[in-house]
Enzyme design. Structure first.
Site, PDB file in Angstrom:
ATOM      1  N   LYS A   1      29.977  31.390  41.920  1.00  0.00           N
ATOM      2  CA  LYS A   1      30.864  30.612  42.760  1.00  0.00           C
ATOM      3  C   LYS A   1      30.847  31.195  44.167  1.00  0.00           C
ATOM      4  CE  LYS A   1      33.672  33.021  43.987  1.00  0.00           C
ATOM      5  NZ  LYS A   1      33.555  34.297  44.751  1.00  0.00           N
TER       6      LYS A   1
ATOM      7  N   TYR B   1      39.530  30.951  43.787  1.00  0.00           N
ATOM      8  CA  TYR B   1      40.128  31.303  42.484  1.00  0.00           C
ATOM      9  C   TYR B   1      41.495  30.634  42.326  1.00  0.00           C
ATOM     10  CZ  TYR B   1      36.595  34.876  41.651  1.00  0.00           C
ATOM     11  OH  TYR B   1      35.410  35.526  41.419  1.00  0.00           O
TER      12      TYR B   1
END
Ligand code: NDP
Length: 360
Positions: free
Chosen positions: A129, A213
């Site tokens: 990511k 996140y």
């Protein structure tokens, strides 16, 4: 986390069962998915020992701009010299029958290129990511993997991590009643000279790197997609670190049920990753929610009080992630965090930046 078969059935109804599948379905007889790790930096140093310690994954290739470093790591993992590549000869990996998949652990702006090149070489892709730096790149990555008939998973390790999954389950089971609001943040004080503050390599600032996140957590905690987004960004420290990317981003998301989430991220202060979920019948909070160990879940709801420290040590998150992807590759299954999941976050990142007045 120990889940009973009854729990598992209930999670199945929520579409979460596959995330626990390995606990119930030990893969001792499964063959190994053989990975080449691309980019031998910090995150790769967690993935390498993790993959090596699973029953269904193995490191069989390395891709690096630094041959001396690659040779050292190759010796540790018994990777033959012929399976070490650099960024120029990477496409030759297509001819290597001992590599099934790649783990893309490069700076953000390189994810799209190496995912697409790996797909064209016929290799499955586990990509770190943020998936990419733009929505267009994310779409191209998905298309390339579909065209090559290879799996694409974005390495959202919290999707496979027991404390985060426990929080999701408590919410889905109704322990907190109707969720009303979520707070979440994650940030750190960045050093000068990091590629993370170079826009060309990073795509953007802390939202791409660590704010993602909180964004992703609000989505898995609610099980909803944000309907409205409003954001602010700022740069306070004019010390050369933030000439290309912003220092702070704060954003609010309203979900279709009416749940409101307030999130913040920064490269200017240490902000331990956490979330707190407020419901009509109680609350839960996960501290250290996004780091590799020391996750702590506390909750108070309907006469119950929880305080659970997860004893798992690094690299347990990476073990779970590698096991899941290898399991999907070997069984022709779609990963729980496929390219489409990364694409959604790229879309919300774009909206957050737009609302904050930042051009991507
Ligand atoms: P590092 O800087 O530690 O490592 C990146 C590696 O990429 C380098 O070591 C280098 O490997 C290679 N590389 C190739 N070109 C460049 C370049 N121009 N500049 C810098 N490095 C280059 O980064 P991280 O490992 O921290 O991050 C890599 C990716 O992982 C990022 O996308 C990040 O967002 C993600 N990440 C995910 C985390 C998670 O928990 N899921 C945590 C941390 C990062 P070599 O010398 O072998 O060529």
């Amino acid at each position: 986390m120990n889940l009973t078969r009854r729990d598992f059935t209930r999670l199945g109804a929520l579409g979460l069962a596959a995330r626990f599948a390995h606990g119930l379905n030990a893969q001792t007889t499964a063959p190994k998915t053989r990975y080449a790790v691309i980019g031998l930096g910090r995150i790769a140093s967690h993935f390498l020992p993790a993959a090596g310690s699973t029953t269904n994954s193995q490191i069989t290739g390395l891709v690096s701009g630094h041959r001396d470093k690659a040779d050292r790591i190759a010796a540790q993992y018994n990777v033959p010299a012929g399976s070490i590549y650099n960024y120029e000869n990477f496409d030759e990996i297509a001819k290597n029958p001992n590599i099934d998949a790649v783990y893309v652990a490069l700076p953000n702006s390189m994810h799209a290129e190496y995912t697409i090149r790996a797909a064209k070489a016929g290799k499955h892709v586990l990509c770190e990511k943020p998936m990419s730096t733009t929505v267009a790149e994310a779409k191209a990555m998905i298309a390339a993997c579909k065209a090559a008939n290879v799996k694409l998973m974005i390495a959202y390790r919290c999707h496979y991590e027991p404390t985060n999954l426990r929080a999701v389950k408590l919410i889905r089971d109704g322990a907190l009643g109707q969720v009303q609001a979520i707070e979440s943040s994650f940030g750190f004080n960045i050093k000068a000279g990091e590629w993370r503050i170079n826009k060309k390599l990073a795509g953007g600032g802390p939202l791409y790197d660590v704010g993602i996140y909180s964004l992703n957590a609000c989505r898995y905690l609610t099980g909803e997609e944000p309907a409205q987004i409003a954001a602010f960004a700022s740069t306070i420290d004019h010390d050369g670190r933030f000439d290309e990317v912003e220092e702070n981003v704060s954003w609010t998301m309203k979900f279709p049920s009416g749940i409101v989430a307030s999130c913040a991220t920064t490269y200017g202060a240490n902000m331990a990753g956490y979330y707190k979920v407020y419901g009509s019948k109680g609350w839960l909070q996960v501290d250290q929610a996004f780091v590799y160990e020391g996750l702590r879940l506390r909750a108070e709801y309907q006469g119950t009080k929880l305080d659970e420290l997860n004893p798992a040590r690094d690299p347990s998150h990476f073990v779970a992630e590698a096991e899941h992807f290898s399991h999907c590759v070997q069984n022709g299954l779609e990963p729980q965090s496929p390219g489409e999941e990364g694409l959604r976050d790229m879309g919300y990142i774009t909206e957050i930046y737009k609302s904050a007045g930042i051009k991507i």
